[in-house]
Write a protein that holds these residues in place. Structure first.
Motif, PDB file in Angstrom:
ATOM      1  N   TYR A 259      72.260  -1.691 -26.875  1.00 49.18           N
ATOM      2  CA  TYR A 259      70.691  -1.620 -26.644  1.00 49.18           C
ATOM      3  C   TYR A 259      70.340  -0.547 -26.241  1.00 49.18           C
ATOM      4  CZ  TYR A 259      66.482  -3.087 -24.470  1.00 49.18           C
ATOM      5  OH  TYR A 259      65.167  -3.263 -24.171  1.00 49.18           O
TER       6      TYR A 259
ATOM      7  N   SER B  24      67.400   1.816 -24.838  1.00 54.65           N
ATOM      8  CA  SER B  24      66.275   1.594 -23.814  1.00 54.65           C
ATOM      9  C   SER B  24      65.069   2.083 -24.230  1.00 54.65           C
ATOM     10  CB  SER B  24      67.096   2.140 -22.519  1.00 54.65           C
ATOM     11  OG  SER B  24      68.139   1.709 -22.199  1.00 54.65           O
TER      12      SER B  24
ATOM     13  N   ARG C 201      63.435  -1.792 -18.312  1.00 61.25           N
ATOM     14  CA  ARG C 201      63.427  -0.873 -19.265  1.00 61.25           C
ATOM     15  C   ARG C 201      64.777  -0.867 -19.885  1.00 61.25           C
ATOM     16  NH1 ARG C 201      60.563   2.425 -17.429  1.00 61.25           N
ATOM     17  NH2 ARG C 201      58.552   1.805 -18.196  1.00 61.25           N
ATOM     18  N   ASN C 202      65.836  -0.901 -18.947  1.00 64.73           N
ATOM     19  CA  ASN C 202      67.094  -0.575 -19.550  1.00 64.73           C
ATOM     20  C   ASN C 202      67.900  -1.892 -19.792  1.00 64.73           C
ATOM     21  OD1 ASN C 202      66.948   2.272 -19.258  1.00 64.73           O
ATOM     22  ND2 ASN C 202      67.410   2.351 -17.050  1.00 64.73           N
ATOM     23  N   SER C 203      67.434  -2.913 -19.455  1.00 63.64           N
ATOM     24  CA  SER C 203      68.171  -4.075 -19.486  1.00 63.64           C
ATOM     25  C   SER C 203      67.691  -4.676 -21.023  1.00 63.64           C
ATOM     26  CB  SER C 203      67.303  -5.302 -18.437  1.00 63.64           C
ATOM     27  OG  SER C 203      67.955  -6.571 -18.618  1.00 63.64           O
TER      28      SER C 203
END
Length: 467
Positions: free
Chosen positions: A220, A222, A137-139
């Motif tokens: 980005y 998340s 999810r955080n990538s």
């Protein structure tokens, strides 16, 4: 007479008793209204007739009661039969429920025995899927593969043993995270500008670490699977490296990589630039900078003037027979040669004073601006001290208003104090060196003027002595 009276009383009593009984029966055929007896015989006949009618009505009522009793008995029998059937059905269902519950328990026990260590493996798989779901999810790779998060979440939240296809997909996603993390890819993604507008742009992704588009670093978001342009970019050299790297298509090239996946770049972008620091200095900072600019312009102009003058004086020293008025030495010597030469009767003291006057006329241009530079060198640190005091007053005011010593709240005042001090020293030190250099150059020219004028005076005195 007495007998007739008793009969009349009996008839009236029967009439009174018979009326309520008739009122309780359902509506039957209307009884004929008896005619009014006019004699005792007629009354007796009416009584006899009423007795017969009442007997008949009672017989009919008894017949109806008997018929109703038989019907109710039949209904009761039917209800009892239905009740018995339902009780039998309930007993059968209860027995079936007990059998099913027992069978479920036996099957569950058999399943657990067959599962063995798979239960523990299932728990480890769920925990690993939950951890990897957070990583995915955080990538920023999720912007390129948006469907994987929902599948991993479903696998992490499942309460049953997942099929082999889901396990293989989970394995594939973990392997793809590692493989794609070592690649540089160009993808199409939505980019949100600082003003909130969105557009599809080509984004260059460097593993899961950095993403750039049109020479700008991206953040980005998340969970949203999209990028956004931060309001403030890292320093210009970072942007130049990213822009050059974005233009390349192959080979090895330098690139900024943030191992924290954007956190360090975000913190680095928040550092104030030189302009921001000057703005933090407020009015005192502007005054110091203005003083420094004026001093610098004067120093530069005077340095150029002295350099040119020094060159002309050196050229004049090499050719004293051909004096020129474009340099101080030429003008001083021309004041005592030719038509301006001292007369024979002029005293030596007067000639010396005239020479000193000619030299003094040349000094103001040579020492121009040095007084202002000395003032700027002294005033710069003092103005910085004023800014320091103002900044500390601002800090104490913030502490008073907030009632706490939060470093973030005090940072603005402390920064203002330090910036003012730095600006004051920043202009004083360079101007100090510049003023020293100007004094050195002007003193050299002045020394040449003094030497030549003293030599000229000595030459005049020598000529008069020999004459």
């Amino acid at each position: 007479m007495k007998l007739n009276t008793l009969k009349l009383a009996a008839v009236l009593a029967l009439g009174v008793i018979g009326l309520p009984a008739q009122a309780q029966e359902p509506a039957a055929a209307p009884a004929a209204t008896p005619a009014t007896a006019k004699t005792l015989d007629e009354l007796l006949e009416q009584v006899r007739t009423a007795d017969a009618r009442d007997a008949k009505a009672n017989a009919d009522r008894e017949a109806r009661f008997a018929a109703a009793r038989d019907q109710q008995g039949k209904l009761l029998a039917d209800a009892n039969a239905e009740k018995t059937a339902l009780e039998n059905q309930a007993a059968a269902l209860a027995k079936q429920f007990e059998n099913n519950d027992s069978q479920i328990g036996e099957l569950t026990k058999a399943r657990d025995i067959k599962a063995g260590n798979l239960g523990e493996l299932f728990g480890v798989m769920r925990q690993t899927a939950g951890d990897f779901a957070t990583v995915a999810r955080n990538s920023m790779l999720t912007a390129q593969f948006p469907d994987r998060v929902s599948q991993i979440d479903r696998l992490a939240q499942t309460k049953t043993m997942p099929p082999m296809e889901d396990l293989n997909r989970f394995w594939f996603e973990m392997q793809r995270e590692m493989t794609e993390g070592g690649k540089i890819s160009r993808i199409q993604a939505k980019v949100t500008a600082p003003d909130g507008s969105q557009a599809d742009k080509t984004v260059l992704r460097v593993g899961p670490f950095v993403a750039v588009s049109e020479g700008q670093f991206l953040e980005y978001t998340s969970g949203a699977g999209a990028f956004s342009t931060p309001p403030k970019q890292p320093p210009g050299k970072f942007g130049d490296v990213a822009e050059d790297f974005e233009k390349e298509g192959s080979g090895y090239h330098a690139m900024i990589v943030d191992p924290t996946r954007g956190v360090l770049l975000s913190l680095f972008s928040q550092r104030p630039s030189l302009v921001d620091r000057v703005v933090e200095g407020e009015a005192v900072g502007y005054i110091i900078i203005g003083l420094g600019l004026i001093g610098s312009l004067i120093a530069i102009f005077q340095f150029g003037y002295l350099t040119a003058t020094n060159a002309k004086v050196n050229r004049q020293l090499g050719n004293l027979n051909n004096l020129s008025a474009d340099n101080p030495l030429g003008r001083v010597l021309m004041a005592f040669r030719g038509k301006n030469a001292p007369s024979t009767g002029e005293e030596a003291e007067v000639v010396e004073l005239r020479i000193s006057e000619a030299v003094l006329k040349e000094l103001p241009p040579l020492e121009r601006g040095q007084s202002f530079l000395k003032l700027a060198v002294a005033a710069g640190p003092l103005l910085g001290l004023v800014g320091t005091v103002v900044g500390m007053i601002h800090t104490f005011q913030v502490i008073t208003e907030s009632g706490s010593g939060d470093p973030k709240l005090m940072a603005a005042g402390i920064s203002m104090a330090m910036i003012a001090t730095l600006l004051g020293l920043g202009i004083a030190i360079p101007l100090l060196f510049a003023n020293s250099a100007l004094q050195s150059r002007s003193k050299r020219i002045t020394q040449i003027l003094d030497e030549q004028s003293t030599g000229l005076l000595a030459e005049l005195i020598e000529k008069r002595t020999h004459a």
